[in-house]
Design an enzyme around this catalytic site. Structure first.
Site, PDB file in Angstrom:
ATOM      1  N   HIS A   1      32.455 -21.709 -42.267  1.00  0.00           N
ATOM      2  CA  HIS A   1      31.082 -21.327 -41.886  1.00  0.00           C
ATOM      3  C   HIS A   1      30.721 -21.767 -40.468  1.00  0.00           C
ATOM      4  O   HIS A   1      29.999 -21.059 -39.752  1.00  0.00           O
ATOM      5  CB  HIS A   1      30.081 -21.892 -42.901  1.00  0.00           C
ATOM      6  CG  HIS A   1      28.652 -21.490 -42.644  1.00  0.00           C
ATOM      7  ND1 HIS A   1      28.218 -20.172 -42.761  1.00  0.00           N
ATOM      8  CD2 HIS A   1      27.565 -22.203 -42.252  1.00  0.00           C
ATOM      9  CE1 HIS A   1      26.920 -20.118 -42.459  1.00  0.00           C
ATOM     10  NE2 HIS A   1      26.508 -21.325 -42.151  1.00  0.00           N
TER      11      HIS A   1
ATOM     12  N   ARG B   1      16.797 -15.241 -43.734  1.00  0.00           N
ATOM     13  CA  ARG B   1      16.615 -14.356 -44.886  1.00  0.00           C
ATOM     14  C   ARG B   1      17.029 -15.105 -46.146  1.00  0.00           C
ATOM     15  O   ARG B   1      17.697 -16.136 -46.075  1.00  0.00           O
ATOM     16  CB  ARG B   1      17.459 -13.082 -44.722  1.00  0.00           C
ATOM     17  CG  ARG B   1      18.934 -13.356 -44.493  1.00  0.00           C
ATOM     18  CD  ARG B   1      19.900 -12.201 -44.830  1.00  0.00           C
ATOM     19  NE  ARG B   1      19.618 -10.872 -44.370  1.00  0.00           N
ATOM     20  CZ  ARG B   1      20.230 -10.229 -43.374  1.00  0.00           C
ATOM     21  NH1 ARG B   1      21.164 -10.850 -42.668  1.00  0.00           N
ATOM     22  NH2 ARG B   1      19.936  -8.983 -43.087  1.00  0.00           N
ATOM     23  N   THR B   2      16.614 -14.578 -47.281  1.00  0.00           N
ATOM     24  CA  THR B   2      17.047 -15.120 -48.571  1.00  0.00           C
ATOM     25  C   THR B   2      18.232 -14.298 -49.045  1.00  0.00           C
ATOM     26  O   THR B   2      18.233 -13.075 -48.960  1.00  0.00           O
ATOM     27  CB  THR B   2      15.887 -15.051 -49.582  1.00  0.00           C
ATOM     28  OG1 THR B   2      14.835 -15.893 -49.115  1.00  0.00           O
ATOM     29  CG2 THR B   2      16.319 -15.528 -50.959  1.00  0.00           C
ATOM     30  N   HIS B   3      19.265 -14.993 -49.518  1.00  0.00           N
ATOM     31  CA  HIS B   3      20.465 -14.324 -50.027  1.00  0.00           C
ATOM     32  C   HIS B   3      20.487 -14.358 -51.547  1.00  0.00           C
ATOM     33  O   HIS B   3      19.976 -15.301 -52.160  1.00  0.00           O
ATOM     34  CB  HIS B   3      21.729 -15.013 -49.490  1.00  0.00           C
ATOM     35  CG  HIS B   3      21.932 -14.850 -48.012  1.00  0.00           C
ATOM     36  ND1 HIS B   3      21.303 -15.656 -47.089  1.00  0.00           N
ATOM     37  CD2 HIS B   3      22.688 -13.980 -47.298  1.00  0.00           C
ATOM     38  CE1 HIS B   3      21.662 -15.280 -45.858  1.00  0.00           C
ATOM     39  NE2 HIS B   3      22.511 -14.269 -45.950  1.00  0.00           N
TER      40      HIS B   3
ATOM     41  N   TYR C   1      22.872 -15.088 -53.447  1.00  0.00           N
ATOM     42  CA  TYR C   1      23.618 -16.248 -53.973  1.00  0.00           C
ATOM     43  C   TYR C   1      22.766 -17.501 -54.102  1.00  0.00           C
ATOM     44  O   TYR C   1      23.184 -18.469 -54.739  1.00  0.00           O
ATOM     45  CB  TYR C   1      24.868 -16.536 -53.124  1.00  0.00           C
ATOM     46  CG  TYR C   1      24.630 -16.799 -51.648  1.00  0.00           C
ATOM     47  CD1 TYR C   1      23.995 -17.954 -51.203  1.00  0.00           C
ATOM     48  CD2 TYR C   1      25.072 -15.890 -50.687  1.00  0.00           C
ATOM     49  CE1 TYR C   1      23.784 -18.198 -49.862  1.00  0.00           C
ATOM     50  CE2 TYR C   1      24.864 -16.117 -49.334  1.00  0.00           C
ATOM     51  CZ  TYR C   1      24.212 -17.265 -48.927  1.00  0.00           C
ATOM     52  OH  TYR C   1      24.003 -17.488 -47.597  1.00  0.00           O
TER      53      TYR C   1
ATOM     54  N   ALA D   1      26.060 -11.202 -40.032  1.00  0.00           N
ATOM     55  CA  ALA D   1      27.407 -11.610 -39.643  1.00  0.00           C
ATOM     56  C   ALA D   1      28.315 -11.202 -40.800  1.00  0.00           C
ATOM     57  O   ALA D   1      27.893 -11.264 -41.959  1.00  0.00           O
ATOM     58  CB  ALA D   1      27.465 -13.108 -39.409  1.00  0.00           C
TER      59      ALA D   1
ATOM     60  N   SER E   1      24.864  -9.812 -47.633  1.00  0.00           N
ATOM     61  CA  SER E   1      23.438  -9.512 -47.387  1.00  0.00           C
ATOM     62  C   SER E   1      23.257  -8.012 -47.182  1.00  0.00           C
ATOM     63  O   SER E   1      24.121  -7.212 -47.538  1.00  0.00           O
ATOM     64  CB  SER E   1      22.951 -10.278 -46.150  1.00  0.00           C
ATOM     65  OG  SER E   1      23.539  -9.768 -44.976  1.00  0.00           O
TER      66      SER E   1
HETATM   67  I1  8IG Z   1      30.011 -14.313 -41.441  1.00  0.00           I
HETATM   68  O1  8IG Z   1      34.556 -12.823 -44.756  1.00  0.00           O
HETATM   69  C1  8IG Z   1      30.834 -13.713 -43.067  1.00  0.00           C
HETATM   70  N1  8IG Z   1      30.144 -13.430 -44.152  1.00  0.00           N
HETATM   71  N2  8IG Z   1      31.719 -11.941 -48.253  1.00  0.00           N
HETATM   72  N3  8IG Z   1      33.163 -12.378 -46.493  1.00  0.00           N
HETATM   73  C2  8IG Z   1      31.906 -12.338 -47.011  1.00  0.00           C
HETATM   74  N4  8IG Z   1      30.843 -12.667 -46.311  1.00  0.00           N
HETATM   75  C3  8IG Z   1      31.031 -13.058 -45.047  1.00  0.00           C
HETATM   76  C4  8IG Z   1      32.292 -13.132 -44.457  1.00  0.00           C
HETATM   77  C5  8IG Z   1      33.423 -12.776 -45.222  1.00  0.00           C
HETATM   78  N5  8IG Z   1      32.145 -13.569 -43.203  1.00  0.00           N
END
Ligand code: 8IG
Length: 267
Positions: free
Chosen positions: A242, A86-88, A90, A118, A207
């Site tokens: 990540h 997907r496109t985010h 950010y 996630a 997202s």
């Molecule tokens: I995977 O802890 C995931 N995505 N903003 N914060 C935010 N986005 C996330 C996080 C998190 N973990």
């Protein structure tokens, strides 16, 4: 940017129908990080179309976020569009780019949308890393909205009660929670995580909320599922990473796939 974005989605839907050799689709699923490997469980692949082949789509910027649409036939004969990636917001491509897949799915005839993601967990007292959570509602702190102008869309039930009940028939113990979205790409500060707990959030991510708003505008019924991959910043004493998010996804993919396959086949 208003009408043009919807026209572009219509063009993409026509191209998608042609590439898939199908006139319509029953359901679309957007697979977030950690959910991508679960796609294999949903059914037999009929076609795979790279985002770059369709008008208005961009290749995803983040490793582990896929980059194609898989057309799948489920065991009961339904046709699903699975967005692998997907496109985010950010990424800086704008809000229309973020919801283009949802608008394309709607224009292609989809009536039901499954959004997965996630997320960071805000309730380590009751959540474990690797837990799926049904999204019951959201708090949109992205500062963005996919809709422009005087279209006042009701968001009383963004995440369908009916679909949540159906999922809980399959997995009775599944928790529900409120998903909070920030624009990202930074994770939160510990102070922001404490704020979100006070505000009533249960998961936090980057997202889903804009996609679900665009879906409600298009009249789709929405199911949202988060996979808790890390405790929110400051809740565990460890920094966020990540790679760990992707690893939790890999470890839980099979379970997510089984759950989604059952859901999709009973819609
Ligand atoms: I995977 O802890 C995931 N995505 N903003 N914060 C935010 N986005 C996330 C996080 C998190 N973990």
């Amino acid at each position: 940017m208003t009408k043009d974005a919807y026209t572009l989605a219509g063009t993409a839907a026509t191209a998608l129908r042609g590439a898939a050799g199908l006139d319509t689709f029953d359901v679309a699923l957007v697979m977030g990080s950690g959910w991508v490997p679960a796609a294999d469980a949903i059914g037999e692949t009929v076609a795979e179309i790279a985002f770059t082949e369709l008008p208005g789509f961009r290749a995803p910027a983040v490793a582990g976020h896929g980059g194609k649409i898989r057309v799948v036939r489920t065991p009961s004969g339904r046709h699903a569009l699975i967005f692998l990636g997907r496109t985010h917001l950010y990424e800086g491509l704008g809000v229309d780019a973020v919801v283009h897949g949802v608008r394309t799915a709607a224009a292609a005839g989809v009536r039901t949308l499954v959004l997965t993601n996630a997320a960071g967990g805000l309730r380590p007292e009751t959540q474990d890393v690797g837990d799926p959570v049904l999204i019951s509602d959201h708090i949109n702190l992205t500062g963005a909205n996919p809709i422009t102008g005087t279209t006042f869309i009701d968001l009383t039930e963004v995440y369908s009660r009916r679909l949540r009940a159906l999922v809980r028939e399959i997995e009775p113990g599944l928790a529900e929670g409120v998903y909070v979205a920030f624009r990202g790409p930074t994770y939160e500060t510990p102070a922001e995580i404490r704020m979100l707990r006070t505000l009533g959030g249960d998961m936090v991510g980057m997202s889903t909320v804009l996609e679900s708003i665009a879906a409600r505008e298009a009249g789709l019924e929405v199911l949202g599922l988060s996979l808790v991959t890390n405790p929110g910043a400051g809740l565990s004493g460890e920094p966020l990473n990540h790679e760990e998010v992707l690893e939790v996804g890999r470890a839980t993919a099979a379970r997510m796939g089984v759950l989604l396959a059952k859901v999709v086949d009973r819609l």
